[in-house]
Motif scaffolding. Sequence first.
Motif, short mmCIF file in Angstrom:
data_model
loop_
_atom_site.label_atom_id
_atom_site.label_comp_id
_atom_site.label_asym_id
_atom_site.label_seq_id
_atom_site.Cartn_x
_atom_site.Cartn_y
_atom_site.Cartn_z
N SER A 213 0.84 -1.41 0.11
CA SER A 213 0.05 0.19 -0.13
C SER A 213 0.79 1.26 0.00
O SER A 213 1.05 1.88 0.86
CB SER A 213 -0.93 -0.06 1.07
OG SER A 213 -0.07 -0.29 2.35
N SER A 215 0.64 4.08 -1.67
CA SER A 215 0.00 5.30 -2.03
C SER A 215 -0.12 6.23 -0.60
O SER A 215 -0.02 7.47 -0.55
CB SER A 215 -1.49 5.28 -2.07
OG SER A 215 -1.98 4.10 -1.25
N GLU A 216 0.03 5.71 0.55
CA GLU A 216 0.09 6.60 1.63
C GLU A 216 1.54 7.09 2.10
O GLU A 216 1.63 7.78 2.83
CB GLU A 216 -0.23 5.53 3.10
CG GLU A 216 -1.79 4.95 2.91
CD GLU A 216 -1.81 3.78 3.98
OE1 GLU A 216 -0.86 3.61 4.75
OE2 GLU A 216 -2.63 2.96 3.74
N LEU A 217 2.30 6.75 1.19
CA LEU A 217 3.91 7.10 1.46
C LEU A 217 4.20 8.40 1.01
O LEU A 217 3.69 8.60 -0.19
CB LEU A 217 4.86 5.80 1.12
CG LEU A 217 4.47 4.73 1.57
CD1 LEU A 217 5.46 3.70 1.05
CD2 LEU A 217 4.79 4.74 3.24
N SER A 218 4.88 9.11 1.72
CA SER A 218 5.51 10.49 0.91
C SER A 218 6.81 9.94 0.17
O SER A 218 7.17 8.98 0.34
CB SER A 218 5.84 11.48 2.13
OG SER A 218 6.91 10.83 3.21
N ASP A 221 9.64 8.58 2.61
CA ASP A 221 9.21 7.65 3.07
C ASP A 221 9.52 6.48 1.90
O ASP A 221 10.33 5.54 2.18
CB ASP A 221 7.69 7.34 3.16
CG ASP A 221 7.11 7.98 4.54
OD1 ASP A 221 8.06 8.32 5.44
OD2 ASP A 221 6.02 8.56 4.64
N LYS A 391 3.06 17.93 2.20
CA LYS A 391 2.96 16.85 3.47
C LYS A 391 4.32 16.79 4.09
O LYS A 391 5.40 17.25 3.70
CB LYS A 391 3.04 15.38 2.53
CG LYS A 391 1.62 15.18 2.02
CD LYS A 391 1.63 13.65 1.42
CE LYS A 391 0.25 13.33 0.83
NZ LYS A 391 0.44 12.14 0.09
N MET A 395 6.15 10.45 6.49
CA MET A 395 4.71 10.23 7.04
C MET A 395 4.84 8.96 8.20
O MET A 395 3.92 8.93 8.71
CB MET A 395 3.71 9.94 5.86
CG MET A 395 3.72 10.85 4.84
SD MET A 395 2.85 12.27 5.40
CE MET A 395 1.00 11.64 5.23
N LYS A 396 5.50 8.13 7.92
CA LYS A 396 6.06 6.96 8.83
C LYS A 396 7.00 6.98 9.56
O LYS A 396 8.18 6.52 9.23
CB LYS A 396 5.85 5.61 7.76
CG LYS A 396 4.78 5.45 6.99
CD LYS A 396 3.52 4.74 7.41
CE LYS A 396 2.54 4.68 6.58
NZ LYS A 396 1.15 4.34 7.06
#
Lengths: 457, 344
Positions: A213, A215-218, A221, A391, A395-396
């Motif tokens: 997944s 898509s959630e990563l900058s 990341d 952003k 992000m993580k």
Amino acid sequence: MNFTESAFLVFFVLTWFVSVILKNHPSVREWFLVGCSLFVIASWGLYDCSIFLVITGLNYCAVKFLCKGVPNKSKILLSAVILFNVLCLIFFKYRTFLGLNEKLFTSNPSIFSVGIPLAISFYTFHLISLMIDLYSGRINNISLRAYCFYLSFFPHVIAGPIIRAKQLLPQIGRVFSPYHGLAKGLHYFITGFFLKVVLADNIGIGIDDLWNSPSELSGGDRWLLAFLFYCQIYGDFAGYSLMAIGMARLLGYRFPANFRGPMAALTLRHFWQRWHITLSQFLRDYLYIPLGGNRLSKSWALCAVMGTMLIAGLWHGPSWSFVVWGGIHGLGIIAERIIKKPVFRYAKVNSLVSLLLTQLFVTVSWVFFRISNVDEALHFAKRMFAMDFSKSFFMKPYLLGLLIFAIPIIIHNLVPFAIRKIKRSYIPGILGTFTGMMLLANICILTKKTVFIYFKF
Amino acid sequence: MRKYNQLFWISFGVSSLVVSTILHAIWNHKLKNFPKRPELINFRTQYLGDDENYSVTHILYRYGLFGTDKTINSADLILVGTSHLEFGICAKQLEDTLSKEYGRELRVFNLGMGGGESTDFVKTILSSKKVENKVIIIDLHDPLGDSWSYLANATNNLNSFQAYIKIYNSWFDYFRDWCFDPIFPRFRPFMEIKNVSSISDINKKVFAYRRFLGYFSVREWSSGDIVSYFGPTSGELTKIKNAVPLSAFAKCLDGENQGVRVNHRLEEFLLASSNIVVTTLVPWDGYALVNKPIDATNFIFLPPENLWTYDRLHLVDSSRSLNTKRLAAELVKKQVLKDKSNQK
């Protein structure tokens, strides 16, 4: 049996003890080790063991003929045997990729839906190496025991290192001296276990889900994820190789090194001289040089580089993403050959820039190795370069936490260079100290057991 | 070379010793907060059934290893079900009570399996054994229905050779953990790493620790009964003092209050081999809320009164004994085993 499982460790200790008992009987000891090796292969599945026995059995007939050395017939036989082995590899590994299932089994393509036999890529290369060495006279004769031992020896049979016949065969039949390789063997084994279980597995557990997944990563990341995968695969494969080298050393055999600090490589050429060294050397000697190598025109040499790298990529698995991965490296090496001149005046600045560019290039290329769909891999790589400053850069945050496991891997890459600067008499003390510390880390750090990444190749 | 080896071994020994001492000093202080390490399993009469990674029970029953096949085949009465039955009925006690009642030696075997195992997987197990002319007691709690648990799927993919290796892996892991438990702590970064929410958190999460021994169950070879179920922080779970009385009407978990059904395929298979089928429902929290199937064969109701549970799903030892006593009384009342004698 996975090399990191308790049952395997107990099995290995028992094998070592029996080997010590049989130390003065090389023949019995080596047959015993062949039996142990078949046991290890069978533990992965009787299908895998059967395919291994059939292919190696058929090759043995050719070996006997090649040993007789009738010049004209030998050349034909050599070509036929290599073709047979390559066809076996294509059939078992690339059948679905090439759409052969549909062509061969038109009525029911799923009729032959068996998986890829374990280690087929590795023992096919071992067989090819053996045949060529026999034909070229680098090896004169080979007994059944030596043949079985060379191909099945469990430390290398599943995922390498790819040992040449000329490297292992001279060691067969010697009297075993257990104390001789004990210190180094144990050091290699414990270091390999540490790289795999403590470092690579913990990184893997942290990042494996993220590849599904992204898509959630900058952008940040994504770079970190690709770099952590670089560390994971290094820890996994270099760890496996060191364990194999260590086990072989403990049983009285020397294997060549498979990694020598690839993260410190200044160019892609250097990278391939330090990453999976035995595969690189195999491809150089049995593919690149026979294709003409550097002997013919410059443009032909570049084509040979590209062809070799594409096959190196495809060797890893039946997927276009591996071909692209090999192709990217091929293009990189070609670019290096064309742009030879240093850009900056100072050598140290040149080295630093070269190191950074090479390692960034390798990091990006791992995306294609990890993501099996080329479009998805391309999309991932594009987003690495498209920074979104609205952003947060990371992000993580837990990816940064995983650097705790990545740092020892980077340090391990610097060891071959650092060790040259240390006084020789200090080396055993330093190695012993670190081995003791790593042993305790291996015991006390809990991880989920995972199979080695290269076992599926 | 000799000097090289000497230096290596001396530094290896010293560093191992120093690090071990430091770790042990830290651990010795913390170990007081944990329950005592249990005795080492006596593998002659018992075995490690399940741990955090494997279900040895699934593998043993599926492939009939270490004489399990023989034990199951020789049983007169087999208990089938999930962990509810595994913890809820004592085969040994039932065997003693029924043998005394009927004046002859009867053998009872507990085939209950964890992971909410489906009775459909039990059917696969029983079809590979000689299950004829027996009494089979089926616990109707069957939350997975026709789909198998991941443990069953993992088990079914093995061959007998691989099954042995899996079992030995589990047992060697247990032995290692049992040995190191009082000496070292075990760091578990992978369990915590994903909970890192800020950079300052990393240190706490990455170096989180626990004891070596995790959750594991011990079962008896002869009866398949659970002998103990150990939890790393609570000790013997089925013997704990802070158990709670079972509440038949308090909803426990959504999934647990469904999943009661009759597996007709299993019943048909068993009846075709001249077996007698009896169904029951081992009580758990909220079980009175479920709709019991009206087509259950020979259903025996087990009342929830005076039963205690340690996790609202499984009974503690004393309640298991009471529950078994009630089941035995009902079996005698229904004269199920007398029917079996007549069949013979």
